[in-house]
Motif scaffolding. Structure first.
Motif, PDB file in Angstrom:
ATOM      1  N   TYR A   1       1.091  -1.172   0.075  1.00  0.00           N
ATOM      2  CA  TYR A   1      -0.511   0.494  -0.098  1.00  0.00           C
ATOM      3  C   TYR A   1       0.712   1.181   0.119  1.00  0.00           C
ATOM      4  CZ  TYR A   1      -3.172   3.311   1.528  1.00  0.00           C
ATOM      5  OH  TYR A   1      -4.595   4.971   1.338  1.00  0.00           O
ATOM      6  N   SER A   2       2.089   1.108   0.557  1.00  0.00           N
ATOM      7  CA  SER A   2       2.592   2.579   1.056  1.00  0.00           C
ATOM      8  C   SER A   2       3.449   3.244  -0.314  1.00  0.00           C
ATOM      9  CB  SER A   2       3.780   2.462   2.127  1.00  0.00           C
ATOM     10  OG  SER A   2       4.545   3.366   2.626  1.00  0.00           O
ATOM     11  N   ILE A   3       4.105   1.796  -0.826  1.00  0.00           N
ATOM     12  CA  ILE A   3       4.665   1.712  -1.719  1.00  0.00           C
ATOM     13  C   ILE A   3       3.291   2.255  -3.393  1.00  0.00           C
ATOM     14  CG2 ILE A   3       5.528   0.173  -4.494  1.00  0.00           C
ATOM     15  CD1 ILE A   3       6.793  -1.833  -1.817  1.00  0.00           C
ATOM     16  N   GLY A   4       2.304   1.646  -3.238  1.00  0.00           N
ATOM     17  CA  GLY A   4       0.872   1.994  -4.055  1.00  0.00           C
ATOM     18  C   GLY A   4       0.735   3.269  -4.032  1.00  0.00           C
ATOM     19  N   THR A   5       0.893   4.328  -2.742  1.00  0.00           N
ATOM     20  CA  THR A   5       1.091   5.352  -2.826  1.00  0.00           C
ATOM     21  C   THR A   5       1.555   6.572  -3.451  1.00  0.00           C
ATOM     22  OG1 THR A   5       1.289   5.870  -0.253  1.00  0.00           O
ATOM     23  CG2 THR A   5      -0.773   5.374  -0.972  1.00  0.00           C
ATOM     24  N   ARG A   6       2.776   5.746  -2.956  1.00  0.00           N
ATOM     25  CA  ARG A   6       3.855   6.310  -3.805  1.00  0.00           C
ATOM     26  C   ARG A   6       4.075   5.911  -6.001  1.00  0.00           C
ATOM     27  NH1 ARG A   6       4.404   5.749   1.031  1.00  0.00           N
ATOM     28  NH2 ARG A   6       5.769   7.136   2.386  1.00  0.00           N
ATOM     29  N   LEU A   7       3.893   5.045  -5.779  1.00  0.00           N
ATOM     30  CA  LEU A   7       4.411   4.665  -7.671  1.00  0.00           C
ATOM     31  C   LEU A   7       3.572   5.511  -8.608  1.00  0.00           C
ATOM     32  CD1 LEU A   7       6.344   2.549  -8.841  1.00  0.00           C
ATOM     33  CD2 LEU A   7       4.407   1.519  -8.586  1.00  0.00           C
ATOM     34  N   ILE A   8       2.333   5.547  -8.362  1.00  0.00           N
ATOM     35  CA  ILE A   8       1.426   6.440  -8.737  1.00  0.00           C
ATOM     36  C   ILE A   8       1.554   7.030  -9.384  1.00  0.00           C
ATOM     37  CG2 ILE A   8      -0.388   7.465  -6.932  1.00  0.00           C
ATOM     38  CD1 ILE A   8      -1.635   5.283 -10.266  1.00  0.00           C
ATOM     39  N   ASP A   9       2.144   8.204  -8.721  1.00  0.00           N
ATOM     40  CA  ASP A   9       2.659   9.337  -8.924  1.00  0.00           C
ATOM     41  C   ASP A   9       3.863   9.144 -10.643  1.00  0.00           C
ATOM     42  OD1 ASP A   9       1.644  11.725  -7.618  1.00  0.00           O
ATOM     43  OD2 ASP A   9       3.306  10.874  -6.219  1.00  0.00           O
ATOM     44  N   ASP A  10       4.626   8.728 -10.045  1.00  0.00           N
ATOM     45  CA  ASP A  10       5.740   7.364 -11.351  1.00  0.00           C
ATOM     46  C   ASP A  10       4.960   7.171 -12.442  1.00  0.00           C
ATOM     47  OD1 ASP A  10       9.117   7.052 -12.125  1.00  0.00           O
ATOM     48  OD2 ASP A  10       7.754   4.629 -12.486  1.00  0.00           O
ATOM     49  N   PHE A  11       3.948   6.621 -12.062  1.00  0.00           N
ATOM     50  CA  PHE A  11       3.009   5.477 -12.973  1.00  0.00           C
ATOM     51  C   PHE A  11       2.481   6.342 -14.478  1.00  0.00           C
ATOM     52  CE2 PHE A  11      -1.391   4.361 -14.182  1.00  0.00           C
ATOM     53  CZ  PHE A  11      -1.093   3.129 -15.633  1.00  0.00           C
ATOM     54  N   LEU A  12       1.810   7.693 -13.703  1.00  0.00           N
ATOM     55  CA  LEU A  12       1.345   8.844 -14.012  1.00  0.00           C
ATOM     56  C   LEU A  12       2.357   9.792 -15.313  1.00  0.00           C
ATOM     57  CD1 LEU A  12      -1.568   9.644 -11.211  1.00  0.00           C
ATOM     58  CD2 LEU A  12      -2.034   8.388 -13.567  1.00  0.00           C
TER      59      LEU A  12
END
Length: 166
Positions: free
Chosen positions: A35-46
């Motif tokens: 969850y912690s990774i996902g909340t940060r990874l979304i910025d990189d993904f977008l």
């Protein structure tokens, strides 16, 4: 870098199994980390994918499978809709790179969800774009199932997502 991540992930899960007696505790820890990774990874993904806004849960599920999984894990799961209401989907992985170096789970760890980090990553990323979801493994090849299947249930109805202007 994917191979390094897979090797490191195996060591992480092994250490968590040493630190926690119960599989449920390991599963919860992996979910929280994901969850912690996902909340940060979304910025990189977008930023890196230049995707357009998804207009439906179906588009969102396809985006997760066809773009995100391909971008970060090098695989493209198939997507199937599991409900008439269109809010439940399955991502079916023919190949799960996180288990490349794992043959089977030890008998004493039968309830361990080895790849639970993925569920947390998906849930965290979705919440950051204001889509609450439940994400869990429905089937797992490490547990003898024919395929690896991740279930995603979006918790709001599509019409709940629309904002009304006054």
């Amino acid at each position: 870098s994917r191979e390094l991540f897979v090797l490191t992930y195996g060591a992480l899960v092994a250490q968590l199994c040493k630190d926690y007696e119960k599989d449920e505790d390991v599963n919860a820890c992996l979910d929280r980390m994901g969850y912690s990774i996902g909340t940060r990874l979304i910025d990189d993904f977008l930023a890196r994918s230049a995707v357009r806004k998804c207009r439906s849960y179906s588009e969102t599920a396809d985006m997760i499978a066809q773009v995100a999984f391909k971008m970060y894990l090098g695989v493209t799961p198939s997507v199937s809709c599991n409900s008439a209401s269109g809010n439940e989907f399955s991502l079916i992985l023919d190949k799960n790179p996180l288990v490349d170096f794992v043959e089977e789970l030890p008998a004493e760890r039968a309830s361990l969800c080895y790849c639970n980090l993925l569920c947390g990553v998906i849930r965290g990323a979705l919440e950051m774009v204001h889509l609450a979801a439940e994400v869990s493994f429905l089937q797992d090849r490490l547990k003898g199932d024919a395929v690896t299947e991740i279930g995603i249930t979006f918790l709001r109805k599509p019409e709940d997502r629309k904002h009304r202007r006054n």
